[in-house]
Design a protein around this motif. Structure first.
Motif, PDB file in Angstrom:
ATOM      1  N   LEU A 199      38.689  44.573  36.842  1.00  0.00           N
ATOM      2  CA  LEU A 199      39.496  43.703  35.863  1.00  0.00           C
ATOM      3  C   LEU A 199      40.853  44.298  35.696  1.00  0.00           C
ATOM      4  O   LEU A 199      41.856  43.504  35.778  1.00  0.00           O
ATOM      5  N   GLY A 200      40.993  45.740  35.372  1.00  0.00           N
ATOM      6  CA  GLY A 200      42.311  45.967  35.057  1.00  0.00           C
ATOM      7  C   GLY A 200      43.093  46.280  35.655  1.00  0.00           C
ATOM      8  O   GLY A 200      44.626  46.011  35.489  1.00  0.00           O
ATOM      9  N   HIS A 201      42.985  46.629  37.274  1.00  0.00           N
ATOM     10  CA  HIS A 201      43.889  46.437  38.393  1.00  0.00           C
ATOM     11  C   HIS A 201      44.644  44.886  38.328  1.00  0.00           C
ATOM     12  O   HIS A 201      45.577  44.816  38.760  1.00  0.00           O
ATOM     13  N   ILE A 202      43.837  44.010  38.173  1.00  0.00           N
ATOM     14  CA  ILE A 202      44.508  42.530  38.209  1.00  0.00           C
ATOM     15  C   ILE A 202      45.251  42.541  36.794  1.00  0.00           C
ATOM     16  O   ILE A 202      46.393  41.966  36.916  1.00  0.00           O
ATOM     17  N   GLY A 208      51.895  35.875  46.407  1.00  0.00           N
ATOM     18  CA  GLY A 208      51.770  37.394  46.673  1.00  0.00           C
ATOM     19  C   GLY A 208      52.145  38.219  45.509  1.00  0.00           C
ATOM     20  O   GLY A 208      52.302  39.637  45.747  1.00  0.00           O
ATOM     21  N   LYS A 209      52.091  37.734  44.112  1.00  0.00           N
ATOM     22  CA  LYS A 209      52.563  38.680  43.033  1.00  0.00           C
ATOM     23  C   LYS A 209      51.173  39.136  42.679  1.00  0.00           C
ATOM     24  O   LYS A 209      51.445  40.317  41.503  1.00  0.00           O
ATOM     25  N   VAL A 210      50.069  38.669  42.989  1.00  0.00           N
ATOM     26  CA  VAL A 210      48.805  39.453  42.539  1.00  0.00           C
ATOM     27  C   VAL A 210      47.773  39.602  43.590  1.00  0.00           C
ATOM     28  O   VAL A 210      47.554  38.380  44.425  1.00  0.00           O
ATOM     29  N   HIS A 211      47.245  40.785  43.840  1.00  0.00           N
ATOM     30  CA  HIS A 211      46.382  40.912  44.842  1.00  0.00           C
ATOM     31  C   HIS A 211      44.977  41.727  44.448  1.00  0.00           C
ATOM     32  O   HIS A 211      45.009  42.219  43.494  1.00  0.00           O
ATOM     33  N   LEU A 212      43.891  41.169  45.085  1.00  0.00           N
ATOM     34  CA  LEU A 212      42.679  41.847  44.744  1.00  0.00           C
ATOM     35  C   LEU A 212      42.118  42.811  45.773  1.00  0.00           C
ATOM     36  O   LEU A 212      42.305  42.706  46.923  1.00  0.00           O
TER      37      LEU A 212
END
Length: 347
Positions: free
Chosen positions: A186-189, A313-317
């Motif tokens: 969760l934290g990396h998101i 492209g501002k958030v990647h999993l």
């Protein structure tokens, strides 16, 4: 269809197999607004481990055996007679709550507080399977840039992180600080959401060097290794006062006390992870005016907003893919800390 089915609880998570990969009946359309989704990806969440431990048995009326999996995306397979906005073949992501939309909480957009709801994977059969029954009201069409297997964990991990960090970002100003405790699944998101929504400096705290490396790739401004001196390090980075916002994705062990210590006076401590207990003298709340804010999974509009960030492209999993037949290996890898990011089961 094939599914990974939970038959019994394992309170100490000691078994070598938590679920059984077996044949089960296909889900069927039961109501006019039902939709059958062919699963393209099902996220593996730490909540699933808590389900296996039995922590949810008193908070849901699910009866074993049942199918876990509350982070789901795929393609519409079949629709009920009342469904007009989706058709077979549409790529979709599923908001985790299935509600009628009639109660006041739903009409306000807060489906997670609905008077009546189904939560596939928690209190109903979920997506550790080839097919899932959900409701049309829970579906969001995916843009062509996003594949179901790449976005499935956004439906809980991403959405919960987004909700908490959006709350914080609305109050964070340039030059202020946000601390993210636990920069794993969760934290990396959360780091990426904060960097997308505000200009505050983001400090990532984790006991894993690999997790901190991931946080750096996600845009964290400062990295703090949790080695017993993390509170002092955060205070030093914030001029001795602490951060205006602390988002705690751990929520157990020493993280709670440390998170509050890292929060400056008139700041906010956001609880996302759970499993621990919060104890604070009332006089400390009065003299510091700190705010303690709980965070559940986000709303349907917030999932739409998160998909927009992903599309841009501002958030990647960061994901690790497993076959549905290998669900036990994915769960064990998660339990033993071998997954950096999110695991996804693919039928």
């Amino acid at each position: 269809m094939k599914a990974a089915v939970l038959h019994e609880y394992d309170e100490k998570l000691e078994k070598s197999e938590f679920v059984i990969y077996e044949d089960v009946p296909d889900p069927r359309i039961e109501g006019p607004n039902d939709v059958i989704v062919r699963i393209g990806g099902a996220g593996v969440c730490r909540t699933d481990l808590h389900v296996i431990e039995g922590l949810w048995r008193n908070n849901s009326d699910v009866q074993l055996p049942y199918i876990m999996g509350h982070e789901n995306a795929g393609w519409v397979e079949e629709v009920g007679p009342g469904v007009t906005h989706f058709k077979p073949g549409d790529a979709v992501i599923c908001h985790p709550l299935v509600t009628s939309g009639h109660c006041l909480a739903c009409r306000r957009g807060n489906d997670m507080h609905a008077e009546e709801s189904s939560f596939p994977g928690i209190n109903a059969n979920g997506g550790y399977a080839e097919y899932l029954r959900t409701g049309a009201r829970s579906l969001i069409k995916l843009p062509k840039t996003l594949a179901p297997k790449d976005v499935a964990p956004y439906t809980d991990a991403g959405l919960t992180a987004y909700r908490a960090c959006k709350k914080a970002a609305q109050h964070l100003l340039p030059g202020q600080y946000a601390v993210v405790i636990g920069v794993g699944g969760l934290g990396h998101i959360g780091v990426q959401v904060l960097k997308s929504l505000c200009a505050a400096k983001v400090i990532a705290v984790d006991r894993s060097k690999e997790a901190l490396e991931l946080a750096a790739k996600c845009g964290a401004d400062e990295l703090v290794l949790a080695n017993g001196e993390q509170v002092d390090k955060v205070l030093a980075l914030t001029g001795g006062w602490g951060a205006e916002a602390v988002i705690d994705f751990v929520g157990e062990g020493s993280a709670i006390t440390e998170g509050l210590e890292m929060t400056r006076s008139d700041g906010a401590y956001y609880i996302v992870g759970y499993g621990g207990k919060l104890e604070i003298p009332t006089i400390d709340m009065i003299t510091s005016e700190k705010r303690i804010i709980g965070n559940l999974v986000g709303t349907y509009p917030e999932l739409v907003e998160l998909m927009a960030l992903a599309d841009q492209g501002k958030v990647h999993l960061a994901t690790a893919e497993y076959r549905l037949a290998d669900a036990n290996r994915a769960l064990l890898d998660l339990h033993h800390g071998k997954i950096h990011g999110r695991a996804v089961l693919i039928p």
